[in-house]
Write a protein that holds these residues in place. Sequence first.
Motif, mmCIF file in Angstrom:
data_model
loop_
_atom_site.group_PDB
_atom_site.id
_atom_site.type_symbol
_atom_site.label_atom_id
_atom_site.label_comp_id
_atom_site.label_asym_id
_atom_site.label_seq_id
_atom_site.Cartn_x
_atom_site.Cartn_y
_atom_site.Cartn_z
ATOM 1 N N CYS A 55 -2.627 1.340 -3.478
ATOM 2 C CA CYS A 55 -2.482 -0.091 -3.248
ATOM 3 C C CYS A 55 -3.483 -0.825 -4.128
ATOM 4 O O CYS A 55 -4.679 -0.503 -4.102
ATOM 5 C CB CYS A 55 -2.724 -0.439 -1.785
ATOM 6 N N THR A 56 -2.999 -1.781 -4.903
ATOM 7 C CA THR A 56 -3.877 -2.655 -5.664
ATOM 8 C C THR A 56 -3.529 -4.100 -5.336
ATOM 9 O O THR A 56 -2.414 -4.392 -4.889
ATOM 10 C CB THR A 56 -3.759 -2.429 -7.182
ATOM 11 N N TYR A 57 -4.468 -4.992 -5.564
ATOM 12 C CA TYR A 57 -4.245 -6.378 -5.161
ATOM 13 C C TYR A 57 -4.736 -7.349 -6.225
ATOM 14 O O TYR A 57 -5.568 -7.016 -7.069
ATOM 15 C CB TYR A 57 -4.930 -6.664 -3.828
ATOM 16 N N THR A 58 -4.231 -8.558 -6.128
ATOM 17 C CA THR A 58 -4.704 -9.697 -6.915
ATOM 18 C C THR A 58 -4.936 -10.833 -5.946
ATOM 19 O O THR A 58 -4.042 -11.180 -5.168
ATOM 20 C CB THR A 58 -3.654 -10.123 -7.962
ATOM 21 N N GLY A 95 -7.199 9.497 11.543
ATOM 22 C CA GLY A 95 -7.337 10.428 10.436
ATOM 23 C C GLY A 95 -7.068 9.806 9.082
ATOM 24 O O GLY A 95 -7.278 10.441 8.048
ATOM 25 N N PHE A 96 -6.609 8.552 9.064
ATOM 26 C CA PHE A 96 -6.380 7.830 7.818
ATOM 27 C C PHE A 96 -7.662 7.097 7.412
ATOM 28 O O PHE A 96 -8.426 6.641 8.255
ATOM 29 C CB PHE A 96 -5.257 6.808 7.974
ATOM 30 N N GLU A 97 -7.851 6.974 6.094
ATOM 31 C CA GLU A 97 -9.001 6.235 5.565
ATOM 32 C C GLU A 97 -8.580 5.416 4.362
ATOM 33 O O GLU A 97 -7.653 5.791 3.636
ATOM 34 C CB GLU A 97 -10.103 7.202 5.108
ATOM 35 N N HIS A 134 -6.654 2.206 -1.536
ATOM 36 C CA HIS A 134 -5.739 3.334 -1.412
ATOM 37 C C HIS A 134 -5.867 3.992 -0.043
ATOM 38 O O HIS A 134 -6.981 4.240 0.438
ATOM 39 C CB HIS A 134 -6.013 4.373 -2.495
ATOM 40 N N LEU A 135 -4.732 4.348 0.531
ATOM 41 C CA LEU A 135 -4.698 4.999 1.842
ATOM 42 C C LEU A 135 -4.676 6.512 1.660
ATOM 43 O O LEU A 135 -3.897 7.026 0.858
ATOM 44 C CB LEU A 135 -3.460 4.555 2.617
ATOM 45 N N ALA A 179 6.663 7.334 8.540
ATOM 46 C CA ALA A 179 6.713 5.907 8.837
ATOM 47 C C ALA A 179 6.719 5.154 7.515
ATOM 48 O O ALA A 179 6.654 5.746 6.438
ATOM 49 C CB ALA A 179 5.499 5.483 9.662
ATOM 50 N N VAL A 180 6.773 3.821 7.617
ATOM 51 C CA VAL A 180 6.593 2.968 6.444
ATOM 52 C C VAL A 180 5.207 2.336 6.516
ATOM 53 O O VAL A 180 4.834 1.786 7.557
ATOM 54 C CB VAL A 180 7.679 1.874 6.358
ATOM 55 N N TYR A 181 4.472 2.406 5.427
ATOM 56 C CA TYR A 181 3.103 1.915 5.373
ATOM 57 C C TYR A 181 3.029 0.684 4.464
ATOM 58 O O TYR A 181 3.533 0.703 3.346
ATOM 59 C CB TYR A 181 2.164 3.018 4.868
#
Lengths: 114, 117
Positions: free
Chosen positions: A23-26, A61-63, A74-75, A86-88
């Motif tokens: 995942c990247t963002y602006t 357990g996700f980070e 980033h996941l 699932a959808v993330y």
Amino acid sequence: GDSVTQMEGPVTLSEEAFLTINCTYTATGYPSLFWYVQYPGEGLQLLLKATKADDKGSNKGFEATYRKETTSFHLEKGSVQVSDSAVYFCALSARDTGRRALTFGSGTRLQVQP
Amino acid sequence: GAGVSQSPSNKVTEKGKDVELRCDPISGHTALYWYRQSLGQGLEFLIYFQGNSAPDKSGLPSDRFSAERTGGSVSTLTIQRTQQEDSAVYLCASSALGTGGRTGELFFGEGSRLTVL
């Protein structure tokens, strides 16, 4: 304007495999960053969040670590389970503009096979 | 209620008809949001309510779309003269204290799937 870009899915993994969803963002200013998850037949729910640079959000357990220098969140999960299918969605909140709504990415579908 | 409730869960309508989608937020949540999710797309923000007023309606795609909220609770999204491009899942979310946009703790309903033939 603000935007979030996620890797396209579906991502298909075997149980106990390592997961990364990019995942990247602006955004203007210093946004807060989030991961939401949507399990089959359910509404979106907050998975984890980070509100400032270098913060690490974690849950189930996700980070994900807020990286200002690379504008990324980033996941990751070390060992996925079938129940993680699932959808993330990655999302940001543009804190400095005062806009109340979250800006979401397009979502990444994860399929974990036994 | 225990969670955000939306109705109908599915709606099929003919082009040109009006539709109403309802959202019942979590009791006590002052902020309410509508989003739209088209196939293969992310969540598109439509409108935000704080109490009964809508300080941000910048995401409504045209004047065919309107929304209201009464009693600081239930909200209705109305689409007039529906078009095929309106087909999508319409998601409602609520948040306590009106700070959801900053904390990210939005609680979503399961959505209303609209299909315009």
